[in-house]
Design a protein around this motif. Sequence first.
Motif, PDB file in Angstrom:
ATOM      1  N   CYS A 196       0.987  -1.222  -0.004  1.00 34.69           N
ATOM      2  CA  CYS A 196       0.137   0.035  -0.139  1.00 34.69           C
ATOM      3  C   CYS A 196       0.843   1.114   0.035  1.00 34.69           C
ATOM      4  CB  CYS A 196      -0.999   0.008   1.238  1.00 34.69           C
ATOM      5  SG  CYS A 196      -0.433   0.011   2.720  1.00 34.69           S
ATOM      6  N   HIS A 197       2.067   1.006   0.580  1.00 31.10           N
ATOM      7  CA  HIS A 197       3.073   2.378   0.766  1.00 31.10           C
ATOM      8  C   HIS A 197       3.373   2.642  -0.622  1.00 31.10           C
ATOM      9  CE1 HIS A 197       3.518   0.053   4.275  1.00 31.10           C
ATOM     10  NE2 HIS A 197       3.106   1.066   5.007  1.00 31.10           N
ATOM     11  N   SER A 198       3.831   1.562  -1.478  1.00 28.02           N
ATOM     12  CA  SER A 198       4.176   2.102  -2.858  1.00 28.02           C
ATOM     13  C   SER A 198       3.100   2.334  -3.693  1.00 28.02           C
ATOM     14  CB  SER A 198       5.021   0.702  -3.570  1.00 28.02           C
ATOM     15  OG  SER A 198       4.136  -0.198  -3.498  1.00 28.02           O
ATOM     16  N   ILE A 199       1.978   2.018  -3.555  1.00 28.06           N
ATOM     17  CA  ILE A 199       0.936   2.362  -4.628  1.00 28.06           C
ATOM     18  C   ILE A 199       0.629   3.863  -4.210  1.00 28.06           C
ATOM     19  CG2 ILE A 199      -1.565   1.786  -5.030  1.00 28.06           C
ATOM     20  CD1 ILE A 199      -0.786  -1.026  -5.172  1.00 28.06           C
ATOM     21  N   ALA A 200       0.447   4.129  -2.788  1.00 30.91           N
ATOM     22  CA  ALA A 200       0.029   5.400  -2.532  1.00 30.91           C
ATOM     23  C   ALA A 200       1.151   6.519  -2.794  1.00 30.91           C
ATOM     24  CB  ALA A 200      -0.261   5.304  -0.848  1.00 30.91           C
ATOM     25  N   CYS A 201       2.470   6.318  -2.588  1.00 31.73           N
ATOM     26  CA  CYS A 201       3.684   6.902  -3.221  1.00 31.73           C
ATOM     27  C   CYS A 201       3.754   7.219  -4.340  1.00 31.73           C
ATOM     28  CB  CYS A 201       4.843   6.376  -2.608  1.00 31.73           C
ATOM     29  SG  CYS A 201       6.281   7.180  -2.547  1.00 31.73           S
ATOM     30  N   TRP A 202       3.261   6.273  -5.531  1.00 31.86           N
ATOM     31  CA  TRP A 202       3.268   6.577  -6.830  1.00 31.86           C
ATOM     32  C   TRP A 202       2.119   7.307  -7.204  1.00 31.86           C
ATOM     33  CZ3 TRP A 202      -0.982   3.815  -9.421  1.00 31.86           C
ATOM     34  CH2 TRP A 202      -0.810   4.073 -10.952  1.00 31.86           C
ATOM     35  N   LEU A 203       0.993   7.298  -6.480  1.00 33.81           N
ATOM     36  CA  LEU A 203      -0.319   8.076  -6.792  1.00 33.81           C
ATOM     37  C   LEU A 203       0.151   9.538  -6.333  1.00 33.81           C
ATOM     38  CD1 LEU A 203      -3.237   5.943  -5.833  1.00 33.81           C
ATOM     39  CD2 LEU A 203      -2.690   6.859  -8.158  1.00 33.81           C
ATOM     40  N   ALA A 204       1.116   9.505  -5.309  1.00 33.74           N
ATOM     41  CA  ALA A 204       1.224  11.042  -4.914  1.00 33.74           C
ATOM     42  C   ALA A 204       2.454  11.441  -5.705  1.00 33.74           C
ATOM     43  CB  ALA A 204       1.660  10.856  -3.538  1.00 33.74           C
ATOM     44  N   GLY A 205       2.736  11.008  -6.940  1.00 36.01           N
ATOM     45  CA  GLY A 205       3.807  11.360  -7.901  1.00 36.01           C
ATOM     46  C   GLY A 205       5.243  11.350  -7.216  1.00 36.01           C
ATOM     47  N   ARG A 206       5.370  10.590  -6.187  1.00 37.00           N
ATOM     48  CA  ARG A 206       6.764  10.419  -5.888  1.00 37.00           C
ATOM     49  C   ARG A 206       7.087   8.981  -6.277  1.00 37.00           C
ATOM     50  NH1 ARG A 206       3.857  14.685  -4.122  1.00 37.00           N
ATOM     51  NH2 ARG A 206       5.139  16.067  -2.686  1.00 37.00           N
ATOM     52  N   THR A 207       8.545   8.870  -6.241  1.00 35.78           N
ATOM     53  CA  THR A 207       9.138   7.790  -6.645  1.00 35.78           C
ATOM     54  C   THR A 207       9.397   6.711  -5.390  1.00 35.78           C
ATOM     55  OG1 THR A 207      10.526   8.729  -8.064  1.00 35.78           O
ATOM     56  CG2 THR A 207      11.034   6.432  -7.753  1.00 35.78           C
ATOM     57  N   PRO A 208       8.447   5.722  -5.386  1.00 39.41           N
ATOM     58  CA  PRO A 208       8.336   4.550  -4.236  1.00 39.41           C
ATOM     59  C   PRO A 208       9.738   3.904  -4.256  1.00 39.41           C
ATOM     60  CG  PRO A 208       6.881   4.035  -5.905  1.00 39.41           C
ATOM     61  CD  PRO A 208       7.404   5.043  -6.517  1.00 39.41           C
TER      62      PRO A 208
END
Length: 224
Positions: A196-208
């Motif tokens: 969930c961290h990587s999906i939320a981070c990607w949606l926030a436009g950051r590189t997970p």
Amino acid sequence: MNEAVLDRVREGHHELLDLVSELEPEDFHTGSRLPGWTRAHVVAHLANNAISLANMTSAAGRGELVDPYPDGDRDEAIERDARQDAIGLVQQLATSHAQLEIVWDSVAEQDWQRPVRFRDGTVADLVLCRWRELEIHMIDLDLDRTEQSWSSEFCAHAIDFLLPRLEGSEVVLAPRELDRTWEVGNSPTHKIEGSCHSIACWLAGRTPQQVPSGGPLPELGPWP
Ligand SMILES: O=C(O)/C=C/C(=O)CC(=O)C(=O)O
């Protein structure tokens, strides 16, 4: 009002101050994870955002609607405040946290639903905005903190909030730790999987740290 989110914001304020208090003065004026911004810009933005949310809350209590930054240009204020030295920045941040918390401590239960001009939302929506600002910008500081420190509650909230960025795509988001999926479009063609961290981070436009699988990942639309 969701007291747990208010508590999380108060804790986030402490965590943010702890993070920046440990920096050497010169560390403020070097890079962050945001293009064109130093850590000083991130800190100045977070301080100004807190004051803006406090002012909108106070105005809502008087039955008034005010702009988030009524006194001028948001970006100019960030540039100006980012030029301060480390002590000035930490002091501005601590003062802004105190002001926002004092104002929110005084909001009566029925007043959380009062309207504000920011996204035509309510005072309660401002608390969610602050939660996102804190959690996301703390990782932008490019210190030890990463998206791994986000709680699963925050990841679920961020995915809910940021889902409109996938408008026009046909995908299912399937974060490993969350007991649910998010479908976008009428007939999703592929499944995006990951923590969930990587999906939320990607949606926030950051590189997970770990890019979600199931790509190609769709292009993200604007921040909602
Ligand atoms: O609600 C969000 O996730 C983001 C809010 C903002 O970006 C607000 C600002 O940028 C600001 O207050 O300057």
